[in-house]
Design an enzyme around this catalytic site. Structure first.
Site, PDB file in Angstrom:
ATOM      1  N   LYS A   1       0.844  -1.209   0.000  1.00  0.00           N
ATOM      2  CA  LYS A   1       0.000   0.000   0.000  1.00  0.00           C
ATOM      3  C   LYS A   1       0.875   1.253   0.000  1.00  0.00           C
ATOM      4  O   LYS A   1       0.595   2.215  -0.718  1.00  0.00           O
ATOM      5  CB  LYS A   1      -0.947  -0.020   1.207  1.00  0.00           C
ATOM      6  CG  LYS A   1      -2.059  -1.054   1.058  1.00  0.00           C
ATOM      7  CD  LYS A   1      -2.753  -1.380   2.370  1.00  0.00           C
ATOM      8  CE  LYS A   1      -3.666  -2.591   2.190  1.00  0.00           C
ATOM      9  NZ  LYS A   1      -4.181  -3.135   3.459  1.00  0.00           N
TER      10      LYS A   1
ATOM     11  N   GLN B   1      -5.701  -2.388   9.746  1.00  0.00           N
ATOM     12  CA  GLN B   1      -5.183  -3.577   9.073  1.00  0.00           C
ATOM     13  C   GLN B   1      -5.656  -4.826   9.821  1.00  0.00           C
ATOM     14  O   GLN B   1      -5.387  -4.981  11.009  1.00  0.00           O
ATOM     15  CB  GLN B   1      -3.635  -3.494   9.042  1.00  0.00           C
ATOM     16  CG  GLN B   1      -2.953  -4.556   8.200  1.00  0.00           C
ATOM     17  CD  GLN B   1      -3.263  -4.427   6.713  1.00  0.00           C
ATOM     18  OE1 GLN B   1      -3.263  -3.346   6.152  1.00  0.00           O
ATOM     19  NE2 GLN B   1      -3.540  -5.561   6.075  1.00  0.00           N
TER      20      GLN B   1
ATOM     21  N   ASP C   1     -12.223   1.496   3.953  1.00  0.00           N
ATOM     22  CA  ASP C   1     -12.504   0.077   3.690  1.00  0.00           C
ATOM     23  C   ASP C   1     -14.003  -0.203   3.606  1.00  0.00           C
ATOM     24  O   ASP C   1     -14.406  -1.335   3.339  1.00  0.00           O
ATOM     25  CB  ASP C   1     -11.903  -0.782   4.816  1.00  0.00           C
ATOM     26  CG  ASP C   1     -10.662  -1.539   4.360  1.00  0.00           C
ATOM     27  OD1 ASP C   1     -10.445  -1.643   3.139  1.00  0.00           O
ATOM     28  OD2 ASP C   1      -9.931  -2.026   5.232  1.00  0.00           O
TER      29      ASP C   1
END
Ligand code: NAP
Length: 285
Positions: free
Chosen positions: A60, A104, A127
């Site tokens: 990322k 995460q 997300d």
């Protein structure tokens, strides 16, 4: 004389597809920066140092650098309390220079992941996993932020001119992170969807009825020759590491490749599209 024609399946290359989406994303980054005077910034909150999470975070960061965006990586100790972790999320919510936040996953067992995710301001939820955003994508709202993997699956198919409208899709996996959002995305795009999981009585019976199989189980070799029929499209979302360190998907690629019409490879299929989609979400936010 008898001629045997061997069909060759199309490889749906996620790295190539991603390049096609790049110019538009880079333009959006530039436009954001010139209007706001800031670089679009994604906060990644990680707990502990799992090797797989470390490698996803690295990917990322590298992608952010390529497009001119920034990642603020916060790595908390493995033993951090849920309260302290929620405190970090709230600090990111309050920080003006952060436009998107992800936690995460997975988190250690002592932390309630839903409580932490729901602490994210839905306007910064890159997300799409807060309760408020789940409600929006389940409801089929056009501008809902979808979890990145589902958006990546949609975009790789669109890149190769594959429509979901009117198709029969079988999704393998029912997690909140992948299986359910992928199934919802297919439904929203007009597909008829069956969701399979570890309790499905006869997986092959289900998968053979599909036009498109999307597998997100994380079980190498789960989908073999007996699960497919001629002409199907397979999107392999699964990523597992073999004992010798190789990355593999859920599908026995060699067993199915001459039967089906098209397939995403692992690595180099859905993975690169997921990273792209995460930053598309950031720019949308
Ligand atoms: P997960 O939470 O472990 O969910 C796996 C799902 O697969 C569960 O719903 C499980 O069923 C189902 N399953 C397991 N064994 C099965 C079997 N034998 N037959 C049918 N269904 C079975 O994993 P996840 O977070 O959804 O991730 C799934 C995979 O996608 C993993 O390999 C992960 O690494 C990968 N992934 C890839 C990307 C990418 O960008 N390519 C992004 C995210 C995740 P039950 O619900 O009944 O247990």
């Amino acid at each position: 004389m008898l001629f045997v024609v061997k069909m060759q399946s199309i490889i749906l290359d996620g790295r190539k597809a991603r390049e096609a989406f790049m110019p538009q994303l880079v333009e959006k980054v530039k436009a954001f920066s010139s209007v706001s005077g800031n670089v679009p910034t994604l906060a990644i909150i990680q707990v502990g140092a799992r090797a797989d999470s470390d490698s996803y975070v690295r990917a990322k960061k590298a992608f952010a650098e390529r497009i001119g965006a920034a990642v603020k990586h916060m790595q908390a100790d493995e033993n951090i309390s849920e309260t302290d972790l929620i405190g970090i999320v709230r600090e990111c919510n309050a920080e003006h220079d952060i436009q998107g936040i992800i936690v995460q996953l997975p988190l250690p067992a002592h932390i309630d992941k839903d409580a932490v995710i729901d602490a994210i301001d839905p306007k910064k939820d890159a997300d799409g996993l807060t309760a408020a955003n789940i409600r929006r994508w389940l409801g089929g709202e056009k501008d809902a932020i979808f979890p990145a993997t589902a958006r990546g699956v949609s975009e790789i198919m669109a890149h190769y001119g594959m429509k979901l409208f009117g198709k029969k899709v079988v999704v393998i996996g029912r997690s909140m992170l992948v299986g359910k959002p992928v199934a919802a995305m297919c439904l929203n795009e007009g597909a008829t969807v069956t969701i399979c999981h570890s309790k499905t009585a006869d997986l092959a019976d289900e998968t053979k009825t599909a036009d498109i199989i999307i597998s997100a189980a994380g079980k190498p070799g789960l989908v073999g020759k007996e699960h497919v029929r001629r002409g199907q499209v397979i999107i392999d979302v699964g990523i597992s590491k073999t004992a010798d360190g190789k990355l593999v998907g859920d599908v026995d690629f060699d067993a199915v490749k001459d039967v089906i019409a098209a397939i995403t490879p692992v690595p180099g299929g859905v993975g690169p599209m997921t990273v792209l989609a995460l930053f598309e979400n950031l720019l949308d936010l």
